[in-house]
Design a protein around this motif. Structure first.
Motif, PDB file in Angstrom:
ATOM      1  N   MET A   3       0.854  -1.189   0.000  1.00  0.00           N
ATOM      2  CA  MET A   3       0.000   0.000   0.000  1.00  0.00           C
ATOM      3  C   MET A   3       0.891   1.240   0.000  1.00  0.00           C
ATOM      4  O   MET A   3       1.941   1.266   0.627  1.00  0.00           O
ATOM      5  N   PRO A   4       0.485   2.302  -0.704  1.00  0.00           N
ATOM      6  CA  PRO A   4       1.314   3.484  -0.749  1.00  0.00           C
ATOM      7  C   PRO A   4       1.366   4.214   0.572  1.00  0.00           C
ATOM      8  O   PRO A   4       0.548   3.994   1.461  1.00  0.00           O
ATOM      9  N   LEU A   5       2.360   5.107   0.705  1.00  0.00           N
ATOM     10  CA  LEU A   5       2.498   5.905   1.903  1.00  0.00           C
ATOM     11  C   LEU A   5       1.396   6.936   1.986  1.00  0.00           C
ATOM     12  O   LEU A   5       0.752   7.274   1.004  1.00  0.00           O
ATOM     13  N   GLU A   6       1.212   7.481   3.159  1.00  0.00           N
ATOM     14  CA  GLU A   6       0.202   8.515   3.333  1.00  0.00           C
ATOM     15  C   GLU A   6       0.586   9.757   2.537  1.00  0.00           C
ATOM     16  O   GLU A   6       1.752  10.103   2.390  1.00  0.00           O
ATOM     17  N   ASN A   7      -0.436  10.455   2.059  1.00  0.00           N
ATOM     18  CA  ASN A   7      -0.224  11.725   1.382  1.00  0.00           C
ATOM     19  C   ASN A   7      -0.181  12.810   2.442  1.00  0.00           C
ATOM     20  O   ASN A   7      -1.182  13.381   2.827  1.00  0.00           O
ATOM     21  N   GLU A  54      -0.990  -9.943  -2.272  1.00  0.00           N
ATOM     22  CA  GLU A  54      -0.646  -8.683  -1.611  1.00  0.00           C
ATOM     23  C   GLU A  54       0.134  -7.761  -2.552  1.00  0.00           C
ATOM     24  O   GLU A  54      -0.116  -6.560  -2.618  1.00  0.00           O
ATOM     25  N   ARG A  55       1.072  -8.317  -3.304  1.00  0.00           N
ATOM     26  CA  ARG A  55       1.844  -7.459  -4.208  1.00  0.00           C
ATOM     27  C   ARG A  55       0.988  -6.977  -5.372  1.00  0.00           C
ATOM     28  O   ARG A  55       1.221  -5.892  -5.905  1.00  0.00           O
ATOM     29  N   LEU A  56      -0.034  -7.756  -5.769  1.00  0.00           N
ATOM     30  CA  LEU A  56      -0.948  -7.286  -6.799  1.00  0.00           C
ATOM     31  C   LEU A  56      -1.724  -6.059  -6.323  1.00  0.00           C
ATOM     32  O   LEU A  56      -1.953  -5.126  -7.094  1.00  0.00           O
ATOM     33  N   VAL A  57      -2.135  -6.043  -5.059  1.00  0.00           N
ATOM     34  CA  VAL A  57      -2.811  -4.870  -4.496  1.00  0.00           C
ATOM     35  C   VAL A  57      -1.887  -3.658  -4.567  1.00  0.00           C
ATOM     36  O   VAL A  57      -2.291  -2.553  -4.952  1.00  0.00           O
ATOM     37  N   HIS A  58      -0.633  -3.856  -4.192  1.00  0.00           N
ATOM     38  CA  HIS A  58       0.337  -2.763  -4.195  1.00  0.00           C
ATOM     39  C   HIS A  58       0.518  -2.204  -5.607  1.00  0.00           C
ATOM     40  O   HIS A  58       0.443  -0.998  -5.836  1.00  0.00           O
ATOM     41  N   TRP A  59       0.741  -3.074  -6.578  1.00  0.00           N
ATOM     42  CA  TRP A  59       0.900  -2.627  -7.965  1.00  0.00           C
ATOM     43  C   TRP A  59      -0.370  -1.953  -8.470  1.00  0.00           C
ATOM     44  O   TRP A  59      -0.316  -0.932  -9.157  1.00  0.00           O
ATOM     45  N   ASN A  60      -1.510  -2.543  -8.137  1.00  0.00           N
ATOM     46  CA  ASN A  60      -2.790  -2.043  -8.611  1.00  0.00           C
ATOM     47  C   ASN A  60      -3.016  -0.597  -8.177  1.00  0.00           C
ATOM     48  O   ASN A  60      -3.409   0.271  -8.967  1.00  0.00           O
ATOM     49  N   THR A  61      -2.773  -0.313  -6.904  1.00  0.00           N
ATOM     50  CA  THR A  61      -2.972   1.035  -6.387  1.00  0.00           C
ATOM     51  C   THR A  61      -2.054   2.027  -7.095  1.00  0.00           C
ATOM     52  O   THR A  61      -2.456   3.145  -7.416  1.00  0.00           O
ATOM     53  N   TRP A  95       3.742   3.402 -14.560  1.00  0.00           N
ATOM     54  CA  TRP A  95       4.009   2.579 -15.734  1.00  0.00           C
ATOM     55  C   TRP A  95       4.704   1.273 -15.338  1.00  0.00           C
ATOM     56  O   TRP A  95       4.357   0.189 -15.831  1.00  0.00           O
ATOM     57  N   LEU A  96       5.676   1.372 -14.439  1.00  0.00           N
ATOM     58  CA  LEU A  96       6.390   0.175 -13.988  1.00  0.00           C
ATOM     59  C   LEU A  96       5.449  -0.788 -13.274  1.00  0.00           C
ATOM     60  O   LEU A  96       5.520  -2.008 -13.473  1.00  0.00           O
ATOM     61  N   ALA A  97       4.565  -0.254 -12.425  1.00  0.00           N
ATOM     62  CA  ALA A  97       3.619  -1.108 -11.700  1.00  0.00           C
ATOM     63  C   ALA A  97       2.679  -1.810 -12.674  1.00  0.00           C
ATOM     64  O   ALA A  97       2.381  -3.003 -12.530  1.00  0.00           O
ATOM     65  N   ARG A  98       2.235  -1.072 -13.682  1.00  0.00           N
ATOM     66  CA  ARG A  98       1.344  -1.661 -14.682  1.00  0.00           C
ATOM     67  C   ARG A  98       2.042  -2.815 -15.401  1.00  0.00           C
ATOM     68  O   ARG A  98       1.455  -3.878 -15.626  1.00  0.00           O
ATOM     69  N   ASN A  99       3.288  -2.615 -15.747  1.00  0.00           N
ATOM     70  CA  ASN A  99       4.012  -3.659 -16.458  1.00  0.00           C
ATOM     71  C   ASN A  99       4.318  -4.864 -15.578  1.00  0.00           C
ATOM     72  O   ASN A  99       4.395  -5.990 -16.078  1.00  0.00           O
TER      73      ASN A  99
END
Length: 420
Positions: free
Chosen positions: A1-5, A183-190, A206-210
């Motif tokens: 999951m990404p860091l807080e904004n 779990e890593r799919l969730v991370h990439w997806n976000t 772009w990297l996450a999509r690939n």
């Protein structure tokens, strides 16, 4: 999951803090994610609907001019019109303004005509009641179990500790994705749909999509050799007009299922908790059975509207809302505006779990109506049922932290205390 904004935390709900009554509508940049964090978004869309329902948005650093459509009737008109508007040049701002989507004519969401219909019918086999029955049961069991864990803990992050783990496992079950990979799919997806701050780059998206595409390329190859009773196998072994789908078509449609099935369900469930905490009368109505789950689910979907917009490109000149849209123009359809249209929804700024009828467009409309709408509703229903049956009190322990996106309305963090 990404860091807080950390630069742009906001409070519950889609409305931001800044007043828009004196703003020049031409100065509002709908391509900028800050817009949806800094402005009172509902008030912004109310002005657009009243003053410029079909708004010629000026060019920005992100690309050429485009149209922004905000009235419910106009949004539906474009959604249903697949003769004069196409999704094959992209269906969200990012790709439309670039001029093309790399998955065009190979992914269901950006394919039109007979090919779209045939691939959709092929995928629908994996969404039959027989296939979905155990998946739906799993949604309810997983939601209840995770909520019980949260209750045992007392205080926790509703996003990272609970909501993140439900839709991805549902889609994972449907696609038979190994549990250890989810779990890593969730991370990439976000990362592909939104960023957590302006410092996160398009390159990272772009990297996450690939990463997702490469992952499903490998998994699809295995399913061609050893098919099972899952949607990847259905795509990998299915045929259209007697010919198998290409590897790219299989992979891009797997990618589409992950994007749509995970993100929207997560964000609507998170938004549901925020809305219930801020509307104690509706929380009581849910708890005491005054409102049923069916209408409650629809209101949550309307209220949260995770996918703020979709888009099309005009194939010919079209008159819409007193404006002439020229062939080749980009047209964006703002679900987050249409779902609060005063001419369709009585008192639209009221969160009303008993609202009926509720003709929201949270899942789109027309030929591209969301394939996973049933599962999306199932996720929200399971969450509402578990909250109703297991939780006595909801306390938000801090401000919900919003995603940085011009497409997804949602959250990266929500500290809560739930009391049994």
């Amino acid at each position: 999951m990404p860091l807080e904004n950390l630069d742009h935390p906001t409070v519950a709900g889609p409305a931001g803090p800044a007043d828009v009554s004196g703003l020049d509508l031409d100065a509002i940049d709908l391509t900028d994610p800050h817009t949806y964090l800094d402005l009172d978004v509902r008030a912004m869309w109310a002005r657009f609907r009243a003053e410029r329902p079909v708004h010629p948005h000026p060019a920005t650093d992100q690309g050429p001019p485009f149209w922004a459509v905000s009235r419910h009737a106009d949004v539906l008109a474009v959604y249903r019109d697949n003769k004069r508007f196409t999704s094959e040049h992209g269906n969200v701002l990012t790709t439309l303004l670039q001029g093309e989507d790399s998955a065009s004519r190979r992914m269901l969401a950006v394919t039109d005509g007979p090919r779209h219909r045939e691939i959709r019918n092929l995928m629908l086999k994996s969404f039959s009641p027989r296939v979905l029955a155990p998946v739906v049961a799993g949604v309810h069991e997983r939601t209840a179990a995770l909520l019980d864990e949260g209750l045992d803990r007392g205080s926790f992050d509703f996003v990272t500790d609970l909501a993140d783990h439900i839709p991805i496992n549902t889609i994972g079950d449907l696609m038979d994705v190994p549990v250890e990979d989810r779990e890593r799919l969730v991370h990439w997806n976000t990362q592909t749909l939104s960023r957590t701050s302006a410092e996160h780059t398009a390159t990272e998206e772009w990297l996450a999509r690939n990463e997702i595409l490469l992952y499903f390329s490998e998994l699809a190859a295995k399913r061609r050799r050893h098919p099972g009773d899952d949607v990847i196998s259905a795509l990998a072994t299915g045929t259209v007009d007697g010919e198998p789908l290409s590897q790219e078509e299989v992979v891009f449609n797997c990618y589409s299922l992950i994007l749509g099935g995970d993100e929207s369900s997560r964000m609507s469930s998170i938004g549901a908790l925020i809305a219930l905490s801020g509307h104690p009368d509706q929380w009581r109505a849910l708890k005491d059975g005054t409102v049923g789950l069916e209408t409650a689910v629809e209101e949550v979907m309307r209220w949260t509207t995770p996918a703020m917009h979709f888009g099309r490109r005009a194939l010919t000149d079209v008159e819409l809302g007193g404006r002439t849209i020229r062939a080749g123009d980009v047209v964006t359809l703002w679900n987050s505006a249409a779902n609060f249209d005063e001419t369709v929804f009585a008192d639209p700024d009221r969160f009303d779990l008993a609202r009926t009828p509720n003709k929201h467009v949270a899942f789109g409309y027309g030929p591209h109506f969301c394939l996973g709408a049933f599962l999306g509703r199932t996720h929200v229903e399971a969450m509402l049922a578990a909250l109703r049956d297991r939780v006595g009190r909801i306390d938000l322990l801090g401000e919900p932290v919003r995603l940085y996106s011009n497409f997804v309305h949602g959250y990266t963090s929500l500290p809560v205390r739930l009391t049994a």
